[in-house]
Design a protein around this motif. Structure first.
Motif, mmCIF file in Angstrom:
data_model
loop_
_atom_site.group_PDB
_atom_site.id
_atom_site.type_symbol
_atom_site.label_atom_id
_atom_site.label_comp_id
_atom_site.label_asym_id
_atom_site.label_seq_id
_atom_site.Cartn_x
_atom_site.Cartn_y
_atom_site.Cartn_z
ATOM 1 N N LYS A 286 -4.529 -5.077 11.515
ATOM 2 C CA LYS A 286 -4.472 -4.862 9.543
ATOM 3 C C LYS A 286 -4.799 -3.808 9.542
ATOM 4 C CE LYS A 286 -6.212 -7.973 6.518
ATOM 5 N NZ LYS A 286 -7.976 -9.557 5.559
ATOM 6 N N TRP A 287 -6.052 -3.165 9.979
ATOM 7 C CA TRP A 287 -6.092 -2.116 9.399
ATOM 8 C C TRP A 287 -5.860 -0.662 9.894
ATOM 9 C CZ3 TRP A 287 -9.041 -3.864 5.539
ATOM 10 C CH2 TRP A 287 -9.695 -4.610 5.428
ATOM 11 N N SER A 288 -4.486 -0.787 10.069
ATOM 12 C CA SER A 288 -4.156 0.544 10.790
ATOM 13 C C SER A 288 -2.734 1.137 9.583
ATOM 14 C CB SER A 288 -2.528 0.283 11.807
ATOM 15 O OG SER A 288 -1.585 -1.198 11.393
ATOM 16 N N ASN A 289 -2.901 1.324 8.654
ATOM 17 C CA ASN A 289 -2.473 1.528 7.778
ATOM 18 C C ASN A 289 -2.948 3.342 7.468
ATOM 19 O OD1 ASN A 289 -2.058 1.360 4.481
ATOM 20 N ND2 ASN A 289 -0.716 2.122 5.027
ATOM 21 N N ARG A 290 -2.349 4.403 7.469
ATOM 22 C CA ARG A 290 -3.016 5.432 7.340
ATOM 23 C C ARG A 290 -2.391 6.423 6.557
ATOM 24 N NH1 ARG A 290 -6.288 2.935 10.131
ATOM 25 N NH2 ARG A 290 -6.186 3.522 12.261
ATOM 26 N N GLY A 291 -1.355 5.688 6.186
ATOM 27 C CA GLY A 291 -0.596 6.198 4.510
ATOM 28 C C GLY A 291 -0.196 5.642 4.115
ATOM 29 N N TRP B 115 18.793 7.734 0.465
ATOM 30 C CA TRP B 115 17.093 8.554 -0.784
ATOM 31 C C TRP B 115 16.248 9.562 0.424
ATOM 32 C CZ3 TRP B 115 14.091 4.963 -3.674
ATOM 33 C CH2 TRP B 115 14.638 4.153 -4.118
ATOM 34 N N ILE B 116 15.727 9.487 -0.289
ATOM 35 C CA ILE B 116 15.209 11.630 0.527
ATOM 36 C C ILE B 116 13.179 10.793 0.456
ATOM 37 C CG2 ILE B 116 14.065 14.332 -0.393
ATOM 38 C CD1 ILE B 116 16.744 14.712 -2.273
ATOM 39 N N HIS B 117 13.247 10.945 1.691
ATOM 40 C CA HIS B 117 11.810 10.547 1.786
ATOM 41 C C HIS B 117 10.679 11.193 2.317
ATOM 42 C CE1 HIS B 117 13.161 10.327 5.879
ATOM 43 N NE2 HIS B 117 11.919 10.040 6.442
ATOM 44 N N ALA B 118 9.615 11.085 2.529
ATOM 45 C CA ALA B 118 8.418 11.985 3.130
ATOM 46 C C ALA B 118 7.247 11.515 3.752
ATOM 47 C CB ALA B 118 7.894 13.214 2.012
ATOM 48 N N CYS B 119 6.114 10.960 4.487
ATOM 49 C CA CYS B 119 5.100 10.405 4.891
ATOM 50 C C CYS B 119 3.993 11.171 4.278
ATOM 51 C CB CYS B 119 5.150 10.610 6.331
ATOM 52 S SG CYS B 119 7.301 8.611 6.443
ATOM 53 N N VAL B 120 3.137 10.204 4.051
ATOM 54 C CA VAL B 120 1.932 10.733 3.762
ATOM 55 C C VAL B 120 0.846 10.500 4.425
ATOM 56 C CG1 VAL B 120 0.258 12.180 1.990
ATOM 57 C CG2 VAL B 120 2.631 11.392 0.964
ATOM 58 N N HIS B 121 0.846 11.302 5.358
ATOM 59 C CA HIS B 121 -0.383 10.695 6.603
ATOM 60 C C HIS B 121 -1.909 10.714 6.141
ATOM 61 C CE1 HIS B 121 -1.693 8.938 10.336
ATOM 62 N NE2 HIS B 121 -1.335 10.092 11.090
ATOM 63 N N PHE B 122 -2.153 10.001 6.129
ATOM 64 C CA PHE B 122 -3.995 10.333 5.563
ATOM 65 C C PHE B 122 -4.384 11.309 6.122
ATOM 66 C CE2 PHE B 122 -4.353 8.727 0.629
ATOM 67 C CZ PHE B 122 -3.199 8.527 0.496
ATOM 68 N N PRO B 123 -4.731 11.095 7.644
ATOM 69 C CA PRO B 123 -5.882 12.163 8.541
ATOM 70 C C PRO B 123 -4.488 13.552 9.099
ATOM 71 C CG PRO B 123 -4.883 9.773 9.858
ATOM 72 C CD PRO B 123 -4.330 9.736 8.307
ATOM 73 N N THR B 124 -4.113 13.504 8.129
ATOM 74 C CA THR B 124 -3.132 14.674 8.510
ATOM 75 C C THR B 124 -3.484 15.719 6.883
ATOM 76 O OG1 THR B 124 -1.877 14.343 10.090
ATOM 77 C CG2 THR B 124 -1.135 16.715 8.869
ATOM 78 N N ARG B 125 -3.138 15.245 5.898
ATOM 79 C CA ARG B 125 -2.762 15.682 4.424
ATOM 80 C C ARG B 125 -4.529 16.423 4.344
ATOM 81 N NH1 ARG B 125 -3.812 17.577 1.108
ATOM 82 N NH2 ARG B 125 -2.837 17.602 -1.249
ATOM 83 N N TYR B 126 -5.538 15.232 4.702
ATOM 84 C CA TYR B 126 -7.081 14.921 3.966
ATOM 85 C C TYR B 126 -7.326 15.101 5.626
ATOM 86 C CZ TYR B 126 -4.803 13.150 -0.298
ATOM 87 O OH TYR B 126 -3.966 13.458 -1.518
ATOM 88 N N ALA C 152 -9.571 11.320 4.872
ATOM 89 C CA ALA C 152 -8.569 11.344 6.500
ATOM 90 C C ALA C 152 -9.169 10.029 7.624
ATOM 91 C CB ALA C 152 -8.807 12.282 7.282
ATOM 92 N N ASP C 153 -10.154 9.721 6.839
ATOM 93 C CA ASP C 153 -10.295 8.337 7.788
ATOM 94 C C ASP C 153 -9.590 6.358 6.930
ATOM 95 O OD1 ASP C 153 -11.977 9.532 9.581
ATOM 96 O OD2 ASP C 153 -13.798 9.829 8.124
ATOM 97 N N VAL C 154 -9.362 6.683 6.633
ATOM 98 C CA VAL C 154 -8.245 6.034 5.950
ATOM 99 C C VAL C 154 -7.878 4.661 6.644
ATOM 100 C CG1 VAL C 154 -7.413 7.054 3.534
ATOM 101 C CG2 VAL C 154 -6.042 6.202 5.947
ATOM 102 N N ASN C 155 -7.606 3.248 6.589
ATOM 103 C CA ASN C 155 -7.631 2.661 6.960
ATOM 104 C C ASN C 155 -6.483 0.987 5.863
ATOM 105 O OD1 ASN C 155 -9.039 0.817 6.180
ATOM 106 N ND2 ASN C 155 -10.446 0.933 7.755
ATOM 107 N N ALA C 156 -6.297 1.444 5.114
ATOM 108 C CA ALA C 156 -6.290 0.230 4.502
ATOM 109 C C ALA C 156 -5.734 1.366 2.733
ATOM 110 C CB ALA C 156 -7.012 -0.827 3.942
ATOM 111 N N VAL C 157 -4.703 2.068 2.704
ATOM 112 C CA VAL C 157 -3.569 2.499 1.458
ATOM 113 C C VAL C 157 -2.805 1.666 1.639
ATOM 114 C CG1 VAL C 157 -4.913 4.661 1.277
ATOM 115 C CG2 VAL C 157 -3.057 4.581 3.262
ATOM 116 N N TRP C 158 -3.621 0.052 1.070
ATOM 117 C CA TRP C 158 -2.239 -1.291 0.694
ATOM 118 C C TRP C 158 -1.449 -1.513 -0.137
ATOM 119 C CZ3 TRP C 158 -6.250 -5.366 2.861
ATOM 120 C CH2 TRP C 158 -5.977 -4.901 3.942
#
Length: 334
Positions: free
Chosen positions: A134-139, A151-162, A168-174
């Motif tokens: 449940k708490w595995s959401n990182r971006g 679709w043109i797509h991009a992943c915003v991976h918070f541990p990398t972006r921030y 960078a420590d997100v686990n639920a940007v739901w």
């Protein structure tokens, strides 16, 4: 609805000059076997979105959603409706967009659609596979399209972006969502973090990354998720959100306000914004052509999705309750 800047379930049109309406229905029910057939149907529905509409054109509403908490169910599906609450799944209920082609985690949830004045359709999603926790959401995933298929797509991976920052420590940007911020003249992406407050960041011009460090949008006394913001014809914002932790437990609340960035002026509407007491989350509000609105939400414990009609976005009347079984199994979507 697509002639306006809009979010949530989207109104689409077609004219009867490519293939018959019955052929559309037959293909919808059977399920498509190729991208070309599906694209034909979508483009058929999207015909005359501009200035060439006439009285013979039929209105359809498009609903994007994920199906369930399995890896296979965390994909993007589409359904269409003539009245905004009786939906028929496209592609036989099978995914339109495969999560492993657009995400880091291999699963996507909570698709939110937004149609811009520039003619592009924007989608943001939770990058998460519940099978990983449940708490595995990182971006999040950011996407844009002109035909709802390519679709043109991009992943915003918070541990990398921030990297090196608290974000960078997100686990639920739901359940991220998009709204146009007229003050900044930018698309604003909002989501919960940290401790379930709601933050926002602006999208860059290409809509393939967050342009700045997230800032606090509002902080409710209890944990807050699944925020949905729409703007009515008078310019007033209506924000629906889910919260829990108080004496009343899980409930939907609503703020009404004129300024996105002045939460001290927001008015909290009394009561539980739902005509019953079923536990629910994942609000999505969308406008009809006559000026009325629909509010949909996922009653996850009772395996139903409810649709409520409203003229003022505050007085709600339940008009439909869809069992989340069979080919159409809607969870949080728009």
């Amino acid at each position: 609805m697509l002639q306006y800047v809009c979010s949530g379930i989207m109104l689409i049109y077609h004219s009867f000059f490519i293939i018959s309406r019955e052929k559309i229905k037959n293909n919808i029910m059977k399920g498509f076997t190729s991208k070309s057939i599906l694209l034909t149907i979508i483009l058929f529905c999207l015909t005359a979105m501009g200035t060439n509409r006439n009285k013979a054109q039929k209105e359809y509403y498009l609903f994007a959603y994920f199906s369930n908490n399995t890896t296979e169910g965390q994909q993007v599906c589409y359904a269409v409706s003539e009245n905004g609450y009786d939906f028929v799944p496209l592609n036989g209920g099978r995914p339109i967009i495969s999560a492993d082609s657009i995400s880091v985690s291999g699963g996507v949830r909570d698709p939110h659609l937004y149609r811009g004045e520039d003619g592009w359709i924007y989608m943001v999603l939770t990058d998460m596979d519940m099978a990983k926790g449940k708490w595995s959401n990182r971006g999040i995933v950011m996407m844009k399209s002109q035909n709802l298929i390519d679709w043109i797509h991009a992943c915003v991976h918070f541990p990398t972006r921030y990297e090196g920052e608290i974000f960078a420590d997100v686990n639920a940007v739901w359940a991220p969502q998009t709204i146009y911020d007229p003050g900044a003249d930018k698309f604003m992406i909002y989501f919960p973090f940290p401790k379930d407050a709601v933050y926002y960041a602006y999208a860059n011009d290409r809509f393939d990354n967050l342009a700045d460090t997230p800032r606090l949008l509002f902080d409710y006394p209890y944990p807050t998720i699944d925020t949905d913001i729409v703007r009515d014809d008078h310019g007033t914002y209506h924000m629906f959100f889910n919260t829990w932790g108080g004496k009343e437990g899980l409930q939907r609340r609503q703020y009404v306000f004129e300024d996105l960035h002045a939460p001290h002026t927001w008015r909290l509407i009394p009561g539980h914004m739902q005509p019953n007491s079923l536990a629910s989350e994942g609000s999505t509000a969308f406008r009809f052509q006559d000026g009325s609105w629909m509010l949909g939400y996922d009653c996850f414990r009772d395996s139903v999705y409810q649709f409520c009609k409203t003229d003022d976005l505050m007085t709600l009347t339940l008009v439909a309750e869809t069992r989340t079984t069979g080919n159409f199994t809607p969870r949080h979507g728009s």
